[in-house]
Design a protein around this motif. Structure first.
Motif, PDB file in Angstrom:
ATOM      1  N   VAL A 130      -2.607   0.364  -4.374  1.00 29.21           N
ATOM      2  CA  VAL A 130      -2.612  -0.912  -3.664  1.00 29.21           C
ATOM      3  C   VAL A 130      -2.121  -1.955  -4.651  1.00 29.21           C
ATOM      4  O   VAL A 130      -2.640  -2.050  -5.769  1.00 29.21           O
ATOM      5  CB  VAL A 130      -4.021  -1.277  -3.164  1.00 29.21           C
ATOM      6  CG1 VAL A 130      -4.023  -2.658  -2.529  1.00 29.21           C
ATOM      7  CG2 VAL A 130      -4.535  -0.246  -2.181  1.00 29.21           C
ATOM      8  N   GLY A 131      -1.090  -2.709  -4.246  1.00 32.26           N
ATOM      9  CA  GLY A 131      -0.520  -3.727  -5.120  1.00 32.26           C
ATOM     10  C   GLY A 131      -0.505  -5.088  -4.462  1.00 32.26           C
ATOM     11  O   GLY A 131      -0.525  -5.202  -3.239  1.00 32.26           O
ATOM     12  N   TYR A 132      -0.456  -6.117  -5.300  1.00 27.82           N
ATOM     13  CA  TYR A 132      -0.400  -7.492  -4.814  1.00 27.82           C
ATOM     14  C   TYR A 132       0.737  -8.206  -5.535  1.00 27.82           C
ATOM     15  O   TYR A 132       0.797  -8.201  -6.771  1.00 27.82           O
ATOM     16  CB  TYR A 132      -1.730  -8.210  -5.084  1.00 27.82           C
ATOM     17  CG  TYR A 132      -1.732  -9.643  -4.622  1.00 27.82           C
ATOM     18  CD1 TYR A 132      -1.820  -9.963  -3.265  1.00 27.82           C
ATOM     19  CD2 TYR A 132      -1.628 -10.688  -5.539  1.00 27.82           C
ATOM     20  CE1 TYR A 132      -1.806 -11.274  -2.837  1.00 27.82           C
ATOM     21  CE2 TYR A 132      -1.625 -12.006  -5.120  1.00 27.82           C
ATOM     22  CZ  TYR A 132      -1.708 -12.290  -3.769  1.00 27.82           C
ATOM     23  OH  TYR A 132      -1.696 -13.590  -3.340  1.00 27.82           O
ATOM     24  N   MET A 133       1.651  -8.805  -4.770  1.00 30.87           N
ATOM     25  CA  MET A 133       2.773  -9.553  -5.336  1.00 30.87           C
ATOM     26  C   MET A 133       2.257 -10.930  -5.767  1.00 30.87           C
ATOM     27  O   MET A 133       1.986 -11.783  -4.932  1.00 30.87           O
ATOM     28  CB  MET A 133       3.906  -9.704  -4.316  1.00 30.87           C
ATOM     29  CG  MET A 133       4.526  -8.408  -3.828  1.00 30.87           C
ATOM     30  SD  MET A 133       5.489  -7.521  -5.081  1.00 30.87           S
ATOM     31  CE  MET A 133       6.857  -8.643  -5.345  1.00 30.87           C
ATOM     32  N   VAL A 134       2.111 -11.142  -7.076  1.00 26.46           N
ATOM     33  CA  VAL A 134       1.637 -12.425  -7.585  1.00 26.46           C
ATOM     34  C   VAL A 134       2.784 -13.422  -7.668  1.00 26.46           C
ATOM     35  O   VAL A 134       2.567 -14.627  -7.801  1.00 26.46           O
ATOM     36  CB  VAL A 134       0.955 -12.274  -8.960  1.00 26.46           C
ATOM     37  CG1 VAL A 134      -0.304 -11.432  -8.833  1.00 26.46           C
ATOM     38  CG2 VAL A 134       1.900 -11.670  -9.978  1.00 26.46           C
ATOM     39  N   HIS A 135       4.009 -12.920  -7.584  1.00 29.67           N
ATOM     40  CA  HIS A 135       5.238 -13.708  -7.636  1.00 29.67           C
ATOM     41  C   HIS A 135       6.277 -12.899  -6.884  1.00 29.67           C
ATOM     42  O   HIS A 135       6.076 -11.709  -6.637  1.00 29.67           O
ATOM     43  CB  HIS A 135       5.635 -13.914  -9.115  1.00 29.67           C
ATOM     44  CG  HIS A 135       6.849 -14.755  -9.320  1.00 29.67           C
ATOM     45  ND1 HIS A 135       8.119 -14.238  -9.305  1.00 29.67           N
ATOM     46  CD2 HIS A 135       6.983 -16.085  -9.561  1.00 29.67           C
ATOM     47  CE1 HIS A 135       8.995 -15.209  -9.531  1.00 29.67           C
ATOM     48  NE2 HIS A 135       8.322 -16.345  -9.684  1.00 29.67           N
ATOM     49  N   VAL A 172       0.867  -1.179   0.000  1.00 32.47           N
ATOM     50  CA  VAL A 172       0.000   0.000   0.000  1.00 32.47           C
ATOM     51  C   VAL A 172       0.903   1.227   0.000  1.00 32.47           C
ATOM     52  O   VAL A 172       1.720   1.397   0.912  1.00 32.47           O
ATOM     53  CB  VAL A 172      -0.934   0.006   1.224  1.00 32.47           C
ATOM     54  CG1 VAL A 172      -1.797   1.264   1.227  1.00 32.47           C
ATOM     55  CG2 VAL A 172      -1.802  -1.247   1.253  1.00 32.47           C
ATOM     56  N   ARG A 173       0.761   2.078  -1.029  1.00 36.47           N
ATOM     57  CA  ARG A 173       1.615   3.253  -1.164  1.00 36.47           C
ATOM     58  C   ARG A 173       0.799   4.536  -1.009  1.00 36.47           C
ATOM     59  O   ARG A 173      -0.313   4.633  -1.505  1.00 36.47           O
ATOM     60  CB  ARG A 173       2.296   3.276  -2.525  1.00 36.47           C
ATOM     61  CG  ARG A 173       3.359   2.225  -2.680  1.00 36.47           C
ATOM     62  CD  ARG A 173       4.279   2.534  -3.861  1.00 36.47           C
ATOM     63  NE  ARG A 173       5.424   1.654  -3.810  1.00 36.47           N
ATOM     64  CZ  ARG A 173       5.489   0.483  -4.426  1.00 36.47           C
ATOM     65  NH1 ARG A 173       4.499   0.082  -5.177  1.00 36.47           N
ATOM     66  NH2 ARG A 173       6.560  -0.269  -4.298  1.00 36.47           N
ATOM     67  N   GLY A 174       1.405   5.518  -0.355  1.00 32.27           N
ATOM     68  CA  GLY A 174       0.864   6.863  -0.280  1.00 32.27           C
ATOM     69  C   GLY A 174       1.977   7.841  -0.596  1.00 32.27           C
ATOM     70  O   GLY A 174       3.044   7.784   0.027  1.00 32.27           O
ATOM     71  N   THR A 210       5.585   3.239   1.773  1.00 39.31           N
ATOM     72  CA  THR A 210       4.975   1.984   1.348  1.00 39.31           C
ATOM     73  C   THR A 210       4.786   1.117   2.587  1.00 39.31           C
ATOM     74  O   THR A 210       5.718   0.943   3.374  1.00 39.31           O
ATOM     75  CB  THR A 210       5.877   1.230   0.348  1.00 39.31           C
ATOM     76  OG1 THR A 210       6.085   2.058  -0.794  1.00 39.31           O
ATOM     77  CG2 THR A 210       5.246  -0.080  -0.099  1.00 39.31           C
ATOM     78  N   PHE A 211       3.572   0.598   2.760  1.00 44.02           N
ATOM     79  CA  PHE A 211       3.292  -0.360   3.828  1.00 44.02           C
ATOM     80  C   PHE A 211       3.188  -1.733   3.201  1.00 44.02           C
ATOM     81  O   PHE A 211       2.521  -1.913   2.191  1.00 44.02           O
ATOM     82  CB  PHE A 211       1.991   0.007   4.552  1.00 44.02           C
ATOM     83  CG  PHE A 211       2.055   1.320   5.254  1.00 44.02           C
ATOM     84  CD1 PHE A 211       2.677   1.434   6.497  1.00 44.02           C
ATOM     85  CD2 PHE A 211       1.524   2.458   4.670  1.00 44.02           C
ATOM     86  CE1 PHE A 211       2.747   2.660   7.136  1.00 44.02           C
ATOM     87  CE2 PHE A 211       1.597   3.680   5.301  1.00 44.02           C
ATOM     88  CZ  PHE A 211       2.217   3.779   6.538  1.00 44.02           C
ATOM     89  N   ASN A 212       3.868  -2.709   3.793  1.00 45.30           N
ATOM     90  CA  ASN A 212       3.939  -4.065   3.284  1.00 45.30           C
ATOM     91  C   ASN A 212       3.255  -5.000   4.277  1.00 45.30           C
ATOM     92  O   ASN A 212       3.631  -5.054   5.438  1.00 45.30           O
ATOM     93  CB  ASN A 212       5.418  -4.438   3.104  1.00 45.30           C
ATOM     94  CG  ASN A 212       5.606  -5.864   2.661  1.00 45.30           C
ATOM     95  OD1 ASN A 212       4.701  -6.479   2.131  1.00 45.30           O
ATOM     96  ND2 ASN A 212       6.795  -6.393   2.884  1.00 45.30           N
ATOM     97  N   PHE A 213       2.249  -5.738   3.805  1.00 45.73           N
ATOM     98  CA  PHE A 213       1.513  -6.663   4.697  1.00 45.73           C
ATOM     99  C   PHE A 213       1.661  -8.088   4.188  1.00 45.73           C
ATOM    100  O   PHE A 213       1.649  -8.339   3.017  1.00 45.73           O
ATOM    101  CB  PHE A 213       0.024  -6.317   4.739  1.00 45.73           C
ATOM    102  CG  PHE A 213      -0.221  -4.897   5.178  1.00 45.73           C
ATOM    103  CD1 PHE A 213      -0.182  -4.558   6.519  1.00 45.73           C
ATOM    104  CD2 PHE A 213      -0.481  -3.905   4.257  1.00 45.73           C
ATOM    105  CE1 PHE A 213      -0.420  -3.247   6.927  1.00 45.73           C
ATOM    106  CE2 PHE A 213      -0.728  -2.599   4.643  1.00 45.73           C
ATOM    107  CZ  PHE A 213      -0.691  -2.276   5.987  1.00 45.73           C
TER     108      PHE A 213
END
Length: 193
Positions: free
Chosen positions: A60-65, A33-35, A190-193
């Motif tokens: 909002v991004g999702y790491m697919v790999h 999640v970036r701001g 960037t927040f990484n979950f």
């Protein structure tokens, strides 16, 4: 402190540092999640100069790999003054993006995570001055960025992007195509979950 204790302390500290590095790697399944605060500079031309504007954007991004992500982003409305035609002509531009991103160091124990993205931009125009009409449009977009990882969940972010944005317009009986091509640079977290 004896040499044995010093060596033991150094080994424990090094292993903790190594473990924390491994935990900081971007991996498949992570949500980013970036701001950001950004400055956008539409190109225009000598006859159609357009003012720069600052504002907030996010994604909002999702790491697919480990090395690939998809992200959906948008920004607040950027108000621009259109310096052709009538003095004081203005409009607001709100971008939305769908991007595929490549992280060359994804999955690796690296505090610096550069990325490159390519995708589609949809721009919505509103609040045009009287007589000015801009059509909402789709355009290709590219970006380069980097995350500097601070903790397992927090990074500092910097980026630059380019959108090949050509907009059909009509103004007081005249019509044509306005070449905006905004370059946007910014930074944030960037927040990484």
């Amino acid at each position: 402190m004896t040499k044995t204790q010093l060596l033991s302390t150094a080994i424990v500290a090094a292993s903790l540092f190594g473990a924390s590095q491994a935990a900081m790697a971007y991996e498949a399944g992570d949500i980013l999640v970036r701001g950001d605060v950004a400055k956008t500079s539409p190109e225009g031309d000598d006859d159609n100069a357009i003012s720069n504007e600052k504002g907030f954007i996010g994604s909002v991004g999702y790491m697919v790999h480990d090395k690939f992500a998809v992200s959906l982003g948008g920004g607040e409305e950027f108000e621009h003054t259109y310096k052709a035609g009538e003095p004081g002509d203005s409009f607001e531009r709100q971008p939305f993006d769908l991007m595929a991103q490549f992280y060359p160091l994804g999955g690796l124990d690296a505090r610096v995570q550069p990325y490159a993205g390519i995708g589609a931009n949809y721009t919505r125009f509103s609040n045009e001055s009287a007589g000015l009409n801009l059509d909402n449009t789709w355009a290709p977009k590219g970006e380069l960025g980097v995350d500097l990882i601070i903790t397992d969940y927090l990074s500092l972010n910097g980026f630059a992007s380019y959108t090949d944005l050509d907009v059909d317009y009509s103004a007081n009986g005249d019509s044509g195509e306005l070449d905006l091509d905004p370059v946007t640079v910014g930074g944030g977290v960037t927040f990484n979950f």
